[in-house]
Motif scaffolding. Structure first.
Motif, PDB file in Angstrom:
ATOM      1  N   SER A  25     122.040  83.955  29.585  1.00  0.00           N
ATOM      2  CA  SER A  25     122.031  84.296  28.163  1.00  0.00           C
ATOM      3  C   SER A  25     120.657  84.204  27.540  1.00  0.00           C
ATOM      4  O   SER A  25     120.464  84.526  26.394  1.00  0.00           O
ATOM      5  CB  SER A  25     122.978  83.354  27.403  1.00  0.00           C
ATOM      6  OG  SER A  25     122.501  82.036  27.485  1.00  0.00           O
ATOM      7  N   LYS A  85     128.382  87.706  23.501  1.00  0.00           N
ATOM      8  CA  LYS A  85     127.212  88.470  23.943  1.00  0.00           C
ATOM      9  C   LYS A  85     127.445  89.962  23.760  1.00  0.00           C
ATOM     10  O   LYS A  85     126.529  90.705  23.388  1.00  0.00           O
ATOM     11  CB  LYS A  85     126.913  88.151  25.404  1.00  0.00           C
ATOM     12  CG  LYS A  85     125.534  88.599  25.839  1.00  0.00           C
ATOM     13  CD  LYS A  85     125.123  87.945  27.134  1.00  0.00           C
ATOM     14  CE  LYS A  85     123.669  88.273  27.446  1.00  0.00           C
ATOM     15  NZ  LYS A  85     123.230  87.636  28.701  1.00  0.00           N
ATOM     16  N   THR A  86     128.666  90.423  24.011  1.00  0.00           N
ATOM     17  CA  THR A  86     128.982  91.836  23.801  1.00  0.00           C
ATOM     18  C   THR A  86     128.858  92.198  22.326  1.00  0.00           C
ATOM     19  O   THR A  86     128.304  93.250  21.960  1.00  0.00           O
ATOM     20  CB  THR A  86     130.395  92.141  24.295  1.00  0.00           C
ATOM     21  OG1 THR A  86     130.488  91.822  25.695  1.00  0.00           O
ATOM     22  CG2 THR A  86     130.737  93.601  24.104  1.00  0.00           C
ATOM     23  N   SER A  89     125.202  92.374  21.345  1.00  0.00           N
ATOM     24  CA  SER A  89     124.566  93.595  21.867  1.00  0.00           C
ATOM     25  C   SER A  89     124.909  94.798  21.006  1.00  0.00           C
ATOM     26  O   SER A  89     124.050  95.645  20.722  1.00  0.00           O
ATOM     27  CB  SER A  89     125.001  93.836  23.313  1.00  0.00           C
ATOM     28  OG  SER A  89     124.601  92.762  24.150  1.00  0.00           O
ATOM     29  N   ILE A 199     121.477 102.931  27.005  1.00  0.00           N
ATOM     30  CA  ILE A 199     122.324 101.740  26.948  1.00  0.00           C
ATOM     31  C   ILE A 199     123.792 102.132  26.854  1.00  0.00           C
ATOM     32  O   ILE A 199     124.661 101.554  27.531  1.00  0.00           O
ATOM     33  CB  ILE A 199     121.919 100.860  25.744  1.00  0.00           C
ATOM     34  CG1 ILE A 199     120.538 100.245  25.982  1.00  0.00           C
ATOM     35  CG2 ILE A 199     122.950  99.755  25.517  1.00  0.00           C
ATOM     36  CD1 ILE A 199     120.007  99.476  24.796  1.00  0.00           C
ATOM     37  N   GLY A 203     126.721 101.469  29.504  1.00  0.00           N
ATOM     38  CA  GLY A 203     127.905 100.746  29.052  1.00  0.00           C
ATOM     39  C   GLY A 203     129.187 101.486  29.362  1.00  0.00           C
ATOM     40  O   GLY A 203     130.201 100.879  29.731  1.00  0.00           O
ATOM     41  N   SER A 263     130.115  90.081  34.413  1.00  0.00           N
ATOM     42  CA  SER A 263     129.506  90.345  33.108  1.00  0.00           C
ATOM     43  C   SER A 263     127.991  90.355  33.206  1.00  0.00           C
ATOM     44  O   SER A 263     127.310  91.152  32.541  1.00  0.00           O
ATOM     45  CB  SER A 263     129.952  89.282  32.101  1.00  0.00           C
ATOM     46  OG  SER A 263     129.266  89.409  30.883  1.00  0.00           O
ATOM     47  N   ARG A 264     127.462  89.509  34.055  1.00  0.00           N
ATOM     48  CA  ARG A 264     125.993  89.457  34.205  1.00  0.00           C
ATOM     49  C   ARG A 264     125.454  90.624  35.017  1.00  0.00           C
ATOM     50  O   ARG A 264     124.401  91.183  34.711  1.00  0.00           O
ATOM     51  CB  ARG A 264     125.590  88.133  34.856  1.00  0.00           C
ATOM     52  CG  ARG A 264     124.085  87.915  34.918  1.00  0.00           C
ATOM     53  CD  ARG A 264     123.759  86.549  35.437  1.00  0.00           C
ATOM     54  NE  ARG A 264     122.327  86.309  35.432  1.00  0.00           N
ATOM     55  CZ  ARG A 264     121.750  85.183  35.819  1.00  0.00           C
ATOM     56  NH1 ARG A 264     122.521  84.176  36.243  1.00  0.00           N
ATOM     57  NH2 ARG A 264     120.451  85.032  35.798  1.00  0.00           N
ATOM     58  N   GLN A 267     125.064  94.197  33.233  1.00  0.00           N
ATOM     59  CA  GLN A 267     124.117  94.352  32.136  1.00  0.00           C
ATOM     60  C   GLN A 267     122.880  95.084  32.628  1.00  0.00           C
ATOM     61  O   GLN A 267     122.355  94.809  33.712  1.00  0.00           O
ATOM     62  CB  GLN A 267     123.715  92.990  31.570  1.00  0.00           C
ATOM     63  CG  GLN A 267     124.864  92.277  30.872  1.00  0.00           C
ATOM     64  CD  GLN A 267     124.501  90.879  30.470  1.00  0.00           C
ATOM     65  OE1 GLN A 267     123.373  90.429  30.681  1.00  0.00           O
ATOM     66  NE2 GLN A 267     125.448  90.160  29.899  1.00  0.00           N
ATOM     67  N   GLU A 269     118.981  96.123  31.440  1.00  0.00           N
ATOM     68  CA  GLU A 269     117.894  95.960  30.489  1.00  0.00           C
ATOM     69  C   GLU A 269     117.097  97.251  30.429  1.00  0.00           C
ATOM     70  O   GLU A 269     116.641  97.774  31.441  1.00  0.00           O
ATOM     71  CB  GLU A 269     116.969  94.808  30.914  1.00  0.00           C
ATOM     72  CG  GLU A 269     117.644  93.435  30.894  1.00  0.00           C
ATOM     73  CD  GLU A 269     117.976  92.987  29.489  1.00  0.00           C
ATOM     74  OE1 GLU A 269     117.302  93.477  28.548  1.00  0.00           O
ATOM     75  OE2 GLU A 269     118.883  92.162  29.313  1.00  0.00           O
TER      76      GLU A 269
END
Length: 270
Positions: A25, A85-86, A89, A199, A203, A263-264, A267, A269
């Motif tokens: 996180s 976190k979602t 974002s 992004i 997603g 979940s990690r 993601q 970047e």
């Protein structure tokens, strides 16, 4: 003795999971981000870590075994972390899109002959939410004599999104070197939109993975419920055994690890 051993083991695993979540996180793994960006990530992690013991205590209050309560608490904590976190974002993406729209107004005003600060002020009146606050603060602080570099540095500290950092860097370069900034801000707005588009595409591709995880969890608990309805004596006998309780608690805990890991990994970047 077995229950105590499993409780200690789960406690160690929960500690490892907390370290994993904090690293993912940004609490310990965002050295490149401004300090207040790390602070917001830390707050999300702390909320998630507070939800875990609260859920565990609720299970204990309902006379559930300790192993099951710890596993459920871990699962709830992980789920809370992923949800927060979602949500964060999505808010960041919405902020960057609003900023891109505001920059279009700034560029139009600059090309019409207005000064930069006046153009920012005009765009702030047509903006909303956090974008309006950002532009109004930039205008107000520059007008009262604050250094533009200091104003933009504070902005990046409070809003560490990549689009805002690019916007602040472009404005700082203009204030330091002068010249026309309309074309640069136009490119910033285009870059922000391209980044948000990437992004969103990543997603949408991750939705299939998330749906698969949700489906597997639903099937698992659905089968458990059907077995309990079909063979209640056997299921209750299994759960009354220490080994059975340990197996159920470990299964729930491994599900929490799986949700955190997926979940990690999904993601991206940009």
């Amino acid at each position: 003795m077995l229950d105590l051993l499993l409780t200690v083991t789960l406690a160690v695993l929960i500690g490892a999971l907390i370290h994993f979540i904090r690293g993912g996180s940004g609490v310990g793994g965002e050295e490149r981000r401004p300090s207040q960006g790390r602070e917001r990530a830390r707050n999300r992690a702390l909320i998630s870590l507070a939800a875990a013991p609260a859920a565990a205590l609720a299970c204990l209050a309902g006379d559930l075994p300790t192993v099951i309560a710890m596993a459920v608490g871990t699962f709830v904590g992980v789920g809370c972390h992923v949800a927060l976190k979602t949500y964060a974002s999505r808010r960041d993406v919405a902020l960057e899109l609003d900023l891109a729209s505001a920059l279009d107004l700034v560029v139009a005003s600059l090309r019409a002959g207005a000064a930069l600060v006046d153009s920012l002020n005009t765009a702030s009146k047509e903006s909303r939410g956090r974008t309006r606050v950002i532009l109004e603060e930039i205008c107000d602080r520059i007008r009262i004599g604050d250094s533009p570099s200091a104003v933009l540095f504070d902005l990046v500290e409070r809003y560490p999104q990549e689009g805002i950092r690019l916007f602040a860097f472009t404005l700082a370069s203009h204030f330091n070197s002068g010249g026309s900034v309309a074309q640069s801000l136009s490119e910033v707005a285009r870059t922000i939109r391209d980044r948000v588009d990437v992004i969103r595409r990543s997603g949408s591709q991750a939705v299939e993975t998330q749906a698969s995880v949700a489906g597997i969890l639903a099937i698992t608990y659905g089968l458990a419920f059907l077995m309990w309805k079909q063979y209640p004596d056997r299921v209750e006998g299994f759960l009354s055994n220490d080994l059975g309780l340990s197996a159920v608690g470990l299964s729930v805990f491994l599900q929490a690890i799986g949700v955190a890991w997926i979940s990690r990994t999904i993601q991206v970047e940009v």
